[in-house]
Write a protein that holds these residues in place. Sequence first.
Motif, PDB file in Angstrom:
ATOM      1  N   SER A  20       0.833  -1.200   0.000  1.00  0.00           N
ATOM      2  CA  SER A  20       0.000   0.000   0.000  1.00  0.00           C
ATOM      3  C   SER A  20       0.867   1.249   0.000  1.00  0.00           C
ATOM      4  O   SER A  20       0.607   2.208  -0.741  1.00  0.00           O
ATOM      5  CB  SER A  20      -0.915   0.005   1.221  1.00  0.00           C
ATOM      6  N   MET A  21       1.923   1.258   0.812  1.00  0.00           N
ATOM      7  CA  MET A  21       2.816   2.408   0.868  1.00  0.00           C
ATOM      8  C   MET A  21       3.563   2.587  -0.458  1.00  0.00           C
ATOM      9  O   MET A  21       3.721   3.705  -0.956  1.00  0.00           O
ATOM     10  CB  MET A  21       3.817   2.246   2.012  1.00  0.00           C
ATOM     11  N   ARG A  22       4.000   1.484  -1.036  1.00  0.00           N
ATOM     12  CA  ARG A  22       4.731   1.558  -2.306  1.00  0.00           C
ATOM     13  C   ARG A  22       3.808   2.054  -3.431  1.00  0.00           C
ATOM     14  O   ARG A  22       4.258   2.770  -4.338  1.00  0.00           O
ATOM     15  CB  ARG A  22       5.323   0.199  -2.656  1.00  0.00           C
ATOM     16  N   SER A  23       2.530   1.673  -3.363  1.00  0.00           N
ATOM     17  CA  SER A  23       1.583   2.126  -4.391  1.00  0.00           C
ATOM     18  C   SER A  23       1.373   3.635  -4.339  1.00  0.00           C
ATOM     19  O   SER A  23       0.949   4.254  -5.315  1.00  0.00           O
ATOM     20  CB  SER A  23       0.235   1.412  -4.222  1.00  0.00           C
ATOM     21  N   LYS A  24       1.708   4.223  -3.181  1.00  0.00           N
ATOM     22  CA  LYS A  24       1.600   5.672  -3.021  1.00  0.00           C
ATOM     23  C   LYS A  24       2.912   6.370  -3.358  1.00  0.00           C
ATOM     24  O   LYS A  24       3.056   7.584  -3.126  1.00  0.00           O
ATOM     25  CB  LYS A  24       1.189   6.002  -1.587  1.00  0.00           C
ATOM     26  N   GLY A  25       3.869   5.588  -3.844  1.00  0.00           N
ATOM     27  CA  GLY A  25       5.142   6.175  -4.256  1.00  0.00           C
ATOM     28  C   GLY A  25       6.167   6.276  -3.146  1.00  0.00           C
ATOM     29  O   GLY A  25       7.214   6.905  -3.332  1.00  0.00           O
ATOM     30  N   LYS A  26       5.901   5.674  -2.001  1.00  0.00           N
ATOM     31  CA  LYS A  26       6.822   5.738  -0.870  1.00  0.00           C
ATOM     32  C   LYS A  26       7.958   4.724  -1.041  1.00  0.00           C
ATOM     33  O   LYS A  26       7.753   3.629  -1.571  1.00  0.00           O
ATOM     34  CB  LYS A  26       6.098   5.459   0.444  1.00  0.00           C
ATOM     35  N   THR A  27       9.138   5.086  -0.570  1.00  0.00           N
ATOM     36  CA  THR A  27      10.258   4.149  -0.525  1.00  0.00           C
ATOM     37  C   THR A  27      10.401   3.616   0.894  1.00  0.00           C
ATOM     38  O   THR A  27      10.170   4.337   1.871  1.00  0.00           O
ATOM     39  CB  THR A  27      11.564   4.833  -0.963  1.00  0.00           C
ATOM     40  N   LEU A  28      10.808   2.347   0.988  1.00  0.00           N
ATOM     41  CA  LEU A  28      10.806   1.651   2.277  1.00  0.00           C
ATOM     42  C   LEU A  28      12.198   1.152   2.635  1.00  0.00           C
ATOM     43  O   LEU A  28      12.901   0.570   1.805  1.00  0.00           O
ATOM     44  CB  LEU A  28       9.857   0.452   2.240  1.00  0.00           C
ATOM     45  N   ALA A  29      12.577   1.341   3.891  1.00  0.00           N
ATOM     46  CA  ALA A  29      13.823   0.789   4.419  1.00  0.00           C
ATOM     47  C   ALA A  29      13.495  -0.176   5.546  1.00  0.00           C
ATOM     48  O   ALA A  29      12.605   0.084   6.369  1.00  0.00           O
ATOM     49  CB  ALA A  29      14.732   1.899   4.936  1.00  0.00           C
ATOM     50  N   LEU A  44      21.379   2.268  13.231  1.00  0.00           N
ATOM     51  CA  LEU A  44      20.971   1.639  11.967  1.00  0.00           C
ATOM     52  C   LEU A  44      19.685   2.277  11.447  1.00  0.00           C
ATOM     53  O   LEU A  44      19.529   2.500  10.243  1.00  0.00           O
ATOM     54  CB  LEU A  44      20.752   0.139  12.170  1.00  0.00           C
ATOM     55  N   ILE A  45      18.772   2.544  12.360  1.00  0.00           N
ATOM     56  CA  ILE A  45      17.506   3.180  11.980  1.00  0.00           C
ATOM     57  C   ILE A  45      17.753   4.585  11.433  1.00  0.00           C
ATOM     58  O   ILE A  45      17.190   4.993  10.408  1.00  0.00           O
ATOM     59  CB  ILE A  45      16.556   3.220  13.190  1.00  0.00           C
ATOM     60  N   GLN A  46      18.627   5.323  12.099  1.00  0.00           N
ATOM     61  CA  GLN A  46      18.945   6.677  11.631  1.00  0.00           C
ATOM     62  C   GLN A  46      19.595   6.642  10.253  1.00  0.00           C
ATOM     63  O   GLN A  46      19.339   7.515   9.412  1.00  0.00           O
ATOM     64  CB  GLN A  46      19.846   7.359  12.662  1.00  0.00           C
ATOM     65  N   GLU A  47      20.418   5.625  10.008  1.00  0.00           N
ATOM     66  CA  GLU A  47      21.019   5.470   8.688  1.00  0.00           C
ATOM     67  C   GLU A  47      19.938   5.149   7.654  1.00  0.00           C
ATOM     68  O   GLU A  47      19.931   5.701   6.546  1.00  0.00           O
ATOM     69  CB  GLU A  47      22.067   4.359   8.713  1.00  0.00           C
ATOM     70  N   ALA A  48      19.007   4.273   8.011  1.00  0.00           N
ATOM     71  CA  ALA A  48      17.928   3.901   7.094  1.00  0.00           C
ATOM     72  C   ALA A  48      17.077   5.104   6.718  1.00  0.00           C
ATOM     73  O   ALA A  48      16.651   5.254   5.560  1.00  0.00           O
ATOM     74  CB  ALA A  48      17.056   2.818   7.739  1.00  0.00           C
ATOM     75  N   GLN A  49      16.838   5.976   7.678  1.00  0.00           N
ATOM     76  CA  GLN A  49      15.991   7.144   7.436  1.00  0.00           C
ATOM     77  C   GLN A  49      16.628   8.137   6.465  1.00  0.00           C
ATOM     78  O   GLN A  49      15.930   8.972   5.891  1.00  0.00           O
ATOM     79  CB  GLN A  49      15.667   7.820   8.773  1.00  0.00           C
ATOM     80  N   LYS A  50      17.932   8.036   6.257  1.00  0.00           N
ATOM     81  CA  LYS A  50      18.605   8.900   5.295  1.00  0.00           C
ATOM     82  C   LYS A  50      18.309   8.483   3.860  1.00  0.00           C
ATOM     83  O   LYS A  50      18.456   9.276   2.930  1.00  0.00           O
ATOM     84  CB  LYS A  50      20.121   8.866   5.509  1.00  0.00           C
ATOM     85  N   HIS A  51      17.893   7.224   3.683  1.00  0.00           N
ATOM     86  CA  HIS A  51      17.804   6.660   2.340  1.00  0.00           C
ATOM     87  C   HIS A  51      16.373   6.465   1.847  1.00  0.00           C
ATOM     88  O   HIS A  51      16.161   6.317   0.644  1.00  0.00           O
ATOM     89  CB  HIS A  51      18.530   5.318   2.288  1.00  0.00           C
ATOM     90  N   CYS A  52      15.407   6.402   2.770  1.00  0.00           N
ATOM     91  CA  CYS A  52      14.023   6.119   2.364  1.00  0.00           C
ATOM     92  C   CYS A  52      13.041   6.988   3.125  1.00  0.00           C
ATOM     93  O   CYS A  52      13.358   7.571   4.163  1.00  0.00           O
ATOM     94  CB  CYS A  52      13.692   4.638   2.596  1.00  0.00           C
ATOM     95  N   GLN A  53      11.813   7.026   2.608  1.00  0.00           N
ATOM     96  CA  GLN A  53      10.774   7.845   3.230  1.00  0.00           C
ATOM     97  C   GLN A  53      10.148   7.172   4.445  1.00  0.00           C
ATOM     98  O   GLN A  53       9.721   7.841   5.375  1.00  0.00           O
ATOM     99  CB  GLN A  53       9.699   8.162   2.183  1.00  0.00           C
ATOM    100  N   LEU A  54      10.073   5.848   4.422  1.00  0.00           N
ATOM    101  CA  LEU A  54       9.474   5.111   5.527  1.00  0.00           C
ATOM    102  C   LEU A  54      10.450   4.052   6.026  1.00  0.00           C
ATOM    103  O   LEU A  54      11.159   3.425   5.240  1.00  0.00           O
ATOM    104  CB  LEU A  54       8.170   4.441   5.086  1.00  0.00           C
TER     105      LEU A  54
END
Length: 352
Positions: A20-29, A44-54
């Motif tokens: 559902s999130m991807r269908s809205k154009g969101k990127t996921l980490a 690790l979470i802070q690093e992930a947040q640099k690369h994706c929207q969710l």
Amino acid sequence: MAKEPEIMRDKDQMRTWSRSMRSKGKTLALVPTMGYLHQGHLSLIQEAQKHCQLTIVSIYINPGQFAPSEDLSTYPSDFQGDLEKLKKVGVDAVFCPKNLYDYAIDSKIPSGSYSDLGFDGTGERKVGSCDENGVEFGKDEKNPRGSSGDLGFEGGVKGKVVSCVEEKGDGRLGHETWVRVERLEKGLCGNSRPVFFRGVATIVAKLFNIVEPDVAVFGKKDYQQWRIIRRMVRDLDFGINVIGSEIVRDVDGLAMSSRNVHLLPEERDKALSINKALSKAKFSAQNGQISCKELRHSVVQAIFEAGGRVDYAEIVDQESLKPVEEIKSPVVFSVAAWFGKVRLIDNMEINV
């Protein structure tokens, strides 16, 4: 202001949310964890947040990577504490499935009838049909317990190395498909933990298929694991960018680990010898000492004198993880050592 993440326990629910999130154009980490989160996980979470929207964090103590003789039953957990930490760092979703190996294939065994970790209905974390080392032995008594088996490890033990998912004979849990990265899983932690990387690669592949992330972040403290996952993603054409995040250390230099909580105060002090010895070896290498034999000896000696028991101390190529005799290209110095009843791992990249 703390953010309430979506909490999902069912894999179909997780997959539906992701799609559902991807269908809205969101990127996921995705940040896979086994819980009992510390600052290393949060980095690790802070690093992930640099690369994706969710950002999705999975919390799952994976029985597939533990042999029955290992510390599954004592692995620390604090789910409510984990949720509080995840709220503060703004995670969007938490995937905390009960049992990713329970397929309810036997009508006599209803789904969910096992414990959260996939064991029998007694509520105990055990697999009674395995011996204490997770190995069914043949007649060759010259070989050490757990040194090989049908995972392809050398040593000649006849029989089967099993994880805590598997039970002898009846296969009640139904799981029989395993992912192996055959060369990279050998050596280092693979020597003393022949079940481990098969279980890690399999559960990560399952999580990737369920969550379908664009990016996944792993800590470099588990250096061999990070390289194995990157190779699996490449070889099996997962469309996922696997990022390695640098080791996070406490102020005293000890690499952060959920297992550190089991160290007695005096054991923790002794365990500082790992980072000190690795730092000294790195300094020596950067100043012309390229003999791996000499560098290994210095680290083993330092840990031994501090009261530790070395599982391995190896200098290997950063990509292939093959041992080297002289440092002429980027390597990683990897160590596993016991202090009391706690096995710790650490490593240091050396780029010369």
